[in-house]
Design a protein around this motif. Structure first.
Motif, PDB file in Angstrom:
ATOM      1  N   GLY A  63     -32.132  22.972  42.270  1.00  0.00           N
ATOM      2  CA  GLY A  63     -30.748  22.537  42.311  1.00  0.00           C
ATOM      3  C   GLY A  63     -29.916  23.461  43.176  1.00  0.00           C
ATOM      4  O   GLY A  63     -30.435  24.317  43.906  1.00  0.00           O
ATOM      5  N   SER A 116     -24.478  25.100  37.497  1.00  0.00           N
ATOM      6  CA  SER A 116     -25.071  24.255  36.462  1.00  0.00           C
ATOM      7  C   SER A 116     -24.572  24.651  35.083  1.00  0.00           C
ATOM      8  O   SER A 116     -23.863  25.656  34.907  1.00  0.00           O
ATOM      9  CB  SER A 116     -26.601  24.376  36.503  1.00  0.00           C
ATOM     10  N   LYS A 137     -26.153  15.863  33.132  1.00  0.00           N
ATOM     11  CA  LYS A 137     -27.465  15.231  33.196  1.00  0.00           C
ATOM     12  C   LYS A 137     -28.623  16.186  32.927  1.00  0.00           C
ATOM     13  O   LYS A 137     -29.777  15.782  33.002  1.00  0.00           O
ATOM     14  CB  LYS A 137     -27.652  14.595  34.576  1.00  0.00           C
ATOM     15  N   GLN A 184     -28.048  20.965  35.952  1.00  0.00           N
ATOM     16  CA  GLN A 184     -27.144  20.103  36.703  1.00  0.00           C
ATOM     17  C   GLN A 184     -25.706  20.521  36.453  1.00  0.00           C
ATOM     18  O   GLN A 184     -25.378  21.125  35.436  1.00  0.00           O
ATOM     19  CB  GLN A 184     -27.349  18.638  36.313  1.00  0.00           C
TER      20      GLN A 184
END
Length: 273
Positions: A127, A131, A219, A223
């Protein structure tokens, strides 16, 4: 003088409540309570606009829960160590260090998270690094000084006879601390947890810098998300009309949310008594 000071504090809280509810309730009424609180889309510039803050509510809950998981056990055990296990020489170093953590501005924490935690998460977990995990760890660190300081004060206030009586019954030092002293200080420790959680859910700048600020439902752990506080501070600068009122209404929901958390902790404390 003391009575007037107490009245001033109460008046300040009352004025905040009046302002929030007077400015936010008309927007909730116009948008619709369920469309506002349970709505899944936040798109204030669309035609027609959408003002659903449910993803931000869930984001706030997730980040607060993550900070709770990270910060509360470390904070309580650190307080126990400083109060009952730490050598005097080491305590003279650790105690000022904890107090220094409390004095660091939140934007500095956010910058540290942006420069250290975000690249680490990006490299090891994928990612872009901004997050839920990053925000939770950073907030967990930020609430440590509050939990440690208040918990240690509560532990120090427990009469020494509790500890000595446990030793006299044959318990070890560790058992006396965790089975006699710590339970006696549980009210103060619970208050420390409440204060820490309150700071976590109300934190803004650090979360804005490391959480990603996406307006959809969270999610996953790696994330991005947006909290209610982040939503207010990001958009208040250019919001107008119903958009601005919806942001104030978000503050109303946040205020009620904090009250409910404090009420739950108070009920737990009352049930323990």
């Amino acid at each position: 003088v003391f009575f007037l000071s107490a009245l001033t504090s109460v008046l300040a809280v009352a004025l905040i409540c009046v302002f929030l509810f007077a400015s936010g309730m008309p927007a909730i009424k116009e948008i619709g309570f369920f469309d506002f609180v349970l709505g899944m889309k936040w798109k204030p510039v669309n035609t027609p606009p959408s003002f659903g803050i449910f993803p931000m509510i869930i984001g706030s809950i997730y980040v607060t829960a993550g900070a709770f998981i990270v910060g509360v056990p470390i904070g309580i055990f650190t307080a126990v160590f400083l109060a009952k296990f730490c050598p005097a020489r080491l305590r003279r170093i650790l105690k000022p260090a904890v107090e220094l953590l409390a004095g660091i501005p939140s934007v500095v924490y956010g910058f540290f998270g942006l420069m250290v935690f975000v690249p680490f998460v990006r490299q090891h977990f994928g990612g872009d690094g901004t997050s839920l995990l990053t925000a939770s760890v950073l907030l967990g660190i930020m609430i440590l000084p509050t939990i440690i300081t208040v918990s240690k004060t509560s532990l120090d206030a427990v009469p020494q006879s509790y500890y000595e009586g446990s030793l006299a019954l044959g318990a070890t030092h560790e058992r006396s601390v965790f089975c006699a002293v710590l339970p006696a200080a549980k009210s103060g420790v619970m208050s420390a947890v409440i204060l820490g959680v309150g700071r976590a859910i109300g934190e803004t700048m650090a979360v804005v810098m490391v959480a990603g600020n996406q307006t959809w439902m969270p999610k996953g752990l790696f994330q991005g998300l947006r909290t209610m506080t982040s939503n207010i501070v990001i958009e208040m600068g250019y919001a107008a009309d119903l958009h601005r009122e919806a942001l104030i209404a978000t503050g109303v929901v946040l205020f009620v949310f904090i009250l409910l958390i404090n009420l739950c902790f108070s009920l737990v404390k009352g049930g323990e008594k």
